[in-house]
Motif scaffolding. Structure first.
Motif, PDB file in Angstrom:
ATOM      1  N   PRO A   3      85.782  43.001  69.829  1.00 34.57           N
ATOM      2  CA  PRO A   3      84.608  42.587  70.618  1.00 34.57           C
ATOM      3  C   PRO A   3      83.911  43.742  71.323  1.00 34.57           C
ATOM      4  N   GLN A   4      84.669  44.777  71.726  1.00 38.12           N
ATOM      5  CA  GLN A   4      84.057  45.869  72.493  1.00 38.12           C
ATOM      6  C   GLN A   4      83.297  46.856  71.610  1.00 38.12           C
ATOM      7  N   TYR A   5      83.608  46.926  70.323  1.00 35.13           N
ATOM      8  CA  TYR A   5      83.079  47.990  69.478  1.00 35.13           C
ATOM      9  C   TYR A   5      82.183  47.500  68.339  1.00 35.13           C
ATOM     10  N   ASN A   6      82.174  46.213  68.063  1.00 34.55           N
ATOM     11  CA  ASN A   6      81.394  45.729  66.916  1.00 34.55           C
ATOM     12  C   ASN A   6      79.913  46.066  67.029  1.00 34.55           C
ATOM     13  N   MET A   7      79.322  45.750  68.177  1.00 33.80           N
ATOM     14  CA  MET A   7      77.881  45.973  68.329  1.00 33.80           C
ATOM     15  C   MET A   7      77.554  47.464  68.277  1.00 33.80           C
ATOM     16  N   ALA A   8      78.351  48.277  68.951  1.00 34.55           N
ATOM     17  CA  ALA A   8      78.087  49.718  68.951  1.00 34.55           C
ATOM     18  C   ALA A   8      78.192  50.285  67.540  1.00 34.55           C
ATOM     19  N   TYR A   9      79.198  49.843  66.787  1.00 35.99           N
ATOM     20  CA  TYR A   9      79.379  50.361  65.430  1.00 35.99           C
ATOM     21  C   TYR A   9      78.255  49.887  64.513  1.00 35.99           C
ATOM     22  N   GLY A  10      77.942  48.594  64.557  1.00 37.96           N
ATOM     23  CA  GLY A  10      76.914  48.058  63.669  1.00 37.96           C
ATOM     24  C   GLY A  10      75.545  48.651  63.934  1.00 37.96           C
ATOM     25  N   LEU A  11      75.135  48.694  65.217  1.00 39.63           N
ATOM     26  CA  LEU A  11      73.830  49.263  65.544  1.00 39.63           C
ATOM     27  C   LEU A  11      73.809  50.775  65.324  1.00 39.63           C
ATOM     28  N   GLY A  12      74.970  51.428  65.529  1.00 36.90           N
ATOM     29  CA  GLY A  12      75.028  52.863  65.277  1.00 36.90           C
ATOM     30  C   GLY A  12      74.793  53.192  63.814  1.00 36.90           C
ATOM     31  N   ILE A  13      75.428  52.428  62.919  1.00 37.47           N
ATOM     32  CA  ILE A  13      75.225  52.653  61.484  1.00 37.47           C
ATOM     33  C   ILE A  13      73.793  52.329  61.091  1.00 37.47           C
ATOM     34  N   MET A  14      73.174  51.371  61.785  1.00 33.88           N
ATOM     35  CA  MET A  14      71.820  50.964  61.420  1.00 33.88           C
ATOM     36  C   MET A  14      70.765  51.954  61.892  1.00 33.88           C
ATOM     37  N   PHE A  15      70.990  52.616  63.054  1.00 31.62           N
ATOM     38  CA  PHE A  15      69.916  53.407  63.646  1.00 31.62           C
ATOM     39  C   PHE A  15      70.218  54.911  63.759  1.00 31.62           C
ATOM     40  N   VAL A  16      71.478  55.319  63.790  1.00 28.26           N
ATOM     41  CA  VAL A  16      71.768  56.753  63.927  1.00 28.26           C
ATOM     42  C   VAL A  16      71.379  57.537  62.664  1.00 28.26           C
ATOM     43  N   PRO A  17      71.778  57.103  61.447  1.00 26.96           N
ATOM     44  CA  PRO A  17      71.322  57.839  60.255  1.00 26.96           C
ATOM     45  C   PRO A  17      69.803  57.903  60.111  1.00 26.96           C
ATOM     46  N   PRO A  18      69.046  56.815  60.427  1.00 30.49           N
ATOM     47  CA  PRO A  18      67.585  56.962  60.365  1.00 30.49           C
ATOM     48  C   PRO A  18      67.031  58.026  61.304  1.00 30.49           C
ATOM     49  N   ILE A  19      67.649  58.175  62.489  1.00 26.84           N
ATOM     50  CA  ILE A  19      67.199  59.232  63.402  1.00 26.84           C
ATOM     51  C   ILE A  19      67.425  60.600  62.771  1.00 26.84           C
ATOM     52  N   ALA A  20      68.601  60.776  62.135  1.00 21.86           N
ATOM     53  CA  ALA A  20      68.887  62.050  61.463  1.00 21.86           C
ATOM     54  C   ALA A  20      67.922  62.289  60.309  1.00 21.86           C
TER      55      ALA A  20
END
Length: 303
Positions: A45-62
């Motif tokens: 529960p603590q990491y799902n949102m951070a992981y999912g949104l991170g994969i969705m938005f961090v590579p596009p920023i790069a």
């Protein structure tokens, strides 16, 4: 060597076509990266949102930053925006046109990544599995709130023993997957409509202003290239003259070793060249400073 020179000149003279090709390659690379990426939701529960949104938005920023770095006009635009006024006024319309062109190309690969992730659905399921309303699904009625959150967090993990054959997990997964695909197709449709309207409504506005901005944007880019080429040519001539002067100052030592010394006029091959008249480091620094601080006006009627 001539082939490499021809390729380099082609890249310089076809900057826009090359940048479109680079943007297309970045878009294909983003799709290939996602297809090769091993997505593994933590199901906590603590990491799902951070992981999912991170994969969705961090590579596009790069990918967006890569698009900016690979676009040569990014530096040209920043130099034009930051340079002193000098003898040439700065046209904000040209800077806006260059910024718009740069952003449009840099956004291609990030948008492709986001749309692909939404159509696939894994990232959104992982990020928002704990955010759904459990009352909409059967199987969570007689479970404590803490257990409900733990079960919802395990929805992306279909191999988990507790959720492998759980019908509620499949229902939540289908629900989020549908929302993810709907969002992805909506973004794609909005972008297509926006591109269509931009393409067909542009002639309705003042085309002269657009052509002027495009012309002077290309001019600034070409002027910078020619200036760099001219600086390289002078650097070569200046280095050649410095080396000849060095050897002339060593004439006695050279004669002792029976070396023949070419004359400066023969080695330079072009004493009448205007670049040869700039023969001092302070002169070069002064001219470069003047070019940056006091860009000459765009008027060659006196030449």
């Amino acid at each position: 060597m001539d082939r490499f020179r021809m390729i380099f000149q082609y890249f310089q003279s076809n900057t826009e076509s090359v940048m479109n090709g680079i943007c297309g390659l970045l878009a294909l690379a983003s799709m290939k990266m996602y297809s090769c990426f091993d997505f593994s939701c933590p199901c906590l529960p603590q990491y799902n949102m951070a992981y999912g949104l991170g994969i969705m938005f961090v590579p596009p920023i790069a990918l967006f930053l890569c698009g900016l770095m690979l676009n040569r006009q990014s530096l040209v635009m920043l130099e034009e925006w930051r340079r002193p006024q000098g003898h040439r006024k700065k046209d904000l319309a040209v800077i806006r046109y260059m910024c718009s062109s740069i952003m449009q190309r840099a956004m291609v690969a990030p948008v492709v990544w986001i749309i692909v992730t939404l159509l696939d659905g894994k990232c959104l399921i992982c990020a928002f599995s704990c955010s759904v309303d459990p009352e909409k699904f059967v199987g969570f009625a007689n479970v404590s709130p803490v257990q409900v959150q733990q079960l919802l967090a395990k929805v992306p993990c279909k191999d988990d023993e507790l959720m492998r054959n759980n019908t509620s997990r499949k229902a939540v997964s289908r629900y989020l997957h549908c929302w993810s695909q709907a969002l992805g197709w909506s973004i794609l449709l909005i972008l297509i409509i926006a591109a269509f309207l931009t393409r067909w409504l542009r002639p309705c506005f003042n085309q002269a202003t657009f052509l002027q901005a495009r012309h002077w944007s290309n001019y600034i880019d070409i002027e910078q290239k020619i200036f760099e080429e001219t600086c390289c040519e002078h650097s070569r001539l200046f280095a050649h003259k410095c080396i000849l002067h060095f050897f002339e100052s060593m004439q006695q030592e050279i004669k002792l070793h029976s070396f023949s010394l070419p004359r400066e006029r023969e080695g330079a091959g072009g004493e009448d060249n205007i670049l040869c008249s700039i023969t001092d480091q302070d002169q070069v620094n002064k001219l470069l400073k003047m070019w940056y601080n006091e860009k000459p006006p765009l008027n060659v009627s006196q030449v």
